[in-house]
Scaffold this active site. Sequence first.
Site, short mmCIF file in Angstrom:
data_model
loop_
_atom_site.label_atom_id
_atom_site.label_comp_id
_atom_site.label_asym_id
_atom_site.label_seq_id
_atom_site.Cartn_x
_atom_site.Cartn_y
_atom_site.Cartn_z
N GLU A 174 100.12 47.77 61.11
CA GLU A 174 99.33 48.46 60.09
C GLU A 174 100.16 48.58 58.80
O GLU A 174 101.28 49.10 58.83
CB GLU A 174 98.95 49.86 60.59
CG GLU A 174 98.04 49.81 61.81
CD GLU A 174 98.04 51.13 62.59
OE1 GLU A 174 98.34 52.18 62.01
OE2 GLU A 174 97.76 51.07 63.80
N LEU B 287 93.61 49.46 62.12
CA LEU B 287 94.29 50.61 62.72
C LEU B 287 93.93 50.67 64.21
O LEU B 287 92.94 51.29 64.59
CB LEU B 287 93.83 51.88 61.99
CG LEU B 287 94.74 53.10 62.09
CD1 LEU B 287 94.38 54.09 61.00
CD2 LEU B 287 94.68 53.74 63.45
N GLU C 115 96.21 50.38 67.76
CA GLU C 115 97.49 50.09 68.42
C GLU C 115 97.32 49.22 69.66
O GLU C 115 98.12 48.31 69.90
CB GLU C 115 98.22 51.40 68.77
CG GLU C 115 98.84 52.10 67.56
CD GLU C 115 97.82 52.85 66.70
OE1 GLU C 115 96.66 52.99 67.15
OE2 GLU C 115 98.18 53.27 65.59
N GLN D 146 103.57 52.39 63.92
CA GLN D 146 104.05 53.24 62.83
C GLN D 146 104.98 54.37 63.30
O GLN D 146 105.96 54.69 62.63
CB GLN D 146 102.87 53.82 62.07
CG GLN D 146 102.08 52.75 61.34
CD GLN D 146 101.04 53.31 60.41
OE1 GLN D 146 100.39 54.29 60.73
NE2 GLN D 146 100.86 52.68 59.26
N PHE D 147 104.66 54.96 64.42
CA PHE D 147 105.51 55.99 65.03
C PHE D 147 105.42 55.84 66.53
O PHE D 147 104.37 55.45 67.05
CB PHE D 147 105.03 57.41 64.63
CG PHE D 147 105.22 57.72 63.17
CD1 PHE D 147 106.43 58.23 62.71
CD2 PHE D 147 104.21 57.47 62.26
CE1 PHE D 147 106.61 58.51 61.36
CE2 PHE D 147 104.38 57.73 60.91
CZ PHE D 147 105.60 58.26 60.46
N HIS E 154 105.08 62.47 65.47
CA HIS E 154 105.88 61.64 64.57
C HIS E 154 107.35 61.67 64.94
O HIS E 154 108.17 61.12 64.23
CB HIS E 154 105.70 62.08 63.12
CG HIS E 154 104.32 61.85 62.58
ND1 HIS E 154 103.23 62.58 62.99
CD2 HIS E 154 103.84 60.94 61.70
CE1 HIS E 154 102.15 62.15 62.36
NE2 HIS E 154 102.49 61.15 61.58
#
Lengths: 320, 344
Positions: A29, A58, A60, A82-83, A129
């Site tokens: 992403e 978006l 995963e 992303q995290f 996060h």
Amino acid sequence: MAKLNIVQAINSALKNEMKRNSDVVLLGEDIGRDGGVFRVTEGLLEIFGPERVIDTPLAELGIIGSAIGMAAYGLKPVAEIQFMAFSYAGLEQIFSHAGRIRSRSRGRFTCPIVVRMPYGIGIKAPELHSESAEALFCHMPGIKVVVPSSPYNAKGLLTSALRDPDPVIFLEPSRLYRSIKTDVPDEDYAIPLGKAAIYQEGKDITVVAWGAMLHRAAEASAGFDAEIIDLMTLKPFDEEAILNSVRKTGRLVIAHEATRSGGLGAEIAALVAEEAVMHLKAPVIRVAGPEAVTPMAKLEDAYMPQIDRIRKAFATVMEF
Amino acid sequence: MYTLNAMPAIKTQKKAAEKEASVYSSALQIQLYTAMLRIRLFEEKIVALYPEQEMKCPVHLCIGQEAIAAGICANLEKRDYVFSNHRGHGHSLAKGAGMKPLMAEFYGKATGCSKGKGGSMHIVDVPNGLLGTSAIVGGGIPMAVGSALASKIRGEQSITAVFFGDGAFEEGAFYESFNFAALKRLPVIFVCENNFYATNSHQRARQFACKISSSAVAFDAPGVCIDGNDVLSAYKAGKDAAQRARNNGGPTLIEATTYRWKGHVGPDTDHEKGCRPKDELLEWVKKCPIGRFEKHLLETGILDANALIAITGEINSEVDDAVKFAKESPYPDVSELLTQVYSD
């Protein structure tokens, strides 16, 4: 040779390997035009174009599953999540397929993907996060798990991951992304997976750590003769390096920011109990995160094992 | 018994398909018939032998659904790829997998396509483009999209087809994958075999609209609903979708309505266990994809009774050889347990 931070070192590893191997393709992403949440892939779209640096929806599970299909086809996909906690939506593909395709097909085809993701606390964002769920990945067969602790080893380890025939989960300590700079050669070099590094030699205590905790453990060792092992590959980890050191020092402290129960520290302690218990002069101590969800910024420091807690563990094993 | 929504559509499509039949060569029609019959006789042998308890794995049979695999795969080349699911024997055979390694796999033998370690649900045949089936419903869908993406990146001509059921349509994997495939105009064919049941739950207990093919509208991609028991409809839909994929036209969603004659798993029928009504099965048996096509071939003179007997005989010997091969093959060595987890 330039002084680079971890973000730049990873970018350099990706760039070199993409030049060397036209099968390496990145997907994730916002990784293309935007360069990713942490700007790790910045500039790569301009060099390699949108067919090799792919901005995805978006999704995963879709990203990781597509990467597996690309690998099955013969490419070398590198997925960015992303995290770390965002990977949970895609664990089905990692656990049920990536780790099993080699076994399932008896080696007729393989799944050489790399899934990169930032992990650990340190960016002042709570829970999802800041996860340290490395043990989840270590538990599943067929998957390798790697954590760098410096710009130099980030580049070398990622280069190895990009050349590895198995799926590799590459965990990037977000706390360290831009906080340390070291000399990193411009050319590519590989640091072998499955081998730990002796970060600091010592005679009295073996300390096993990885990622951001390595630096905290090193700081805590002032005044102790501690041998600090940077594990780097968490699965399969370097058992010999740990056992050799424990046979020498007779004491073991494991420091990780992940929750203690079911954490990788338990596995390391069990290894030493099975293979080197007669060499121990003191009980093994794990310094780990509490049984709690990673908190908001104000409490972050209280969550991540502090220098004084690590020092207390060192003192306890020395005084036993 | 259930009145299945697909029925009116089937009637109109049937007429169209009959018209269509005249444009297909006899050779092609015989090929489609043979492909279906190979699947049927292969699986009927499993039914016959399963009580011996020598086949050491669960089997998910596709008896009654053969037309879809046969019709779609007839449009695929060897270089094209297929991803399938737990009910994957038919797709595997139709894509070119040999009966011997398949049957040996079910017996857990070292000569099986996964060396006796994958079983019926984990079939892999790389040379024939069968990149994997697995027990996770919807698990293969994103992989198929990845395979199609890789083909496009490399500028190659391979296309990918993925078979899944009406249950997988409910998984998030479907939407994530279809969206990505549509966005990148990837050469992939999504084939939803709608047999109206996920294990024992009817589609209407699980889906409000029951319009699987219509979901393609959200992705501005073509979606068609066909009579999945009509092999020529399946062939036609597969042909259109394959052409679209090969001409950079992006993905197609094919919903093929059909019915699984056997239980979700194993060789028994569901009405014996009270899971599904017997009348419903009997209605669908009347629409047997092989019986219907056989009648058409006889009526049009493409095949005569002797030819049917000859084809059946040939397939039966192929099945018997596969069983013999499977039974006589050795089990894998215990040392195999620890191999092929990692590259070393």
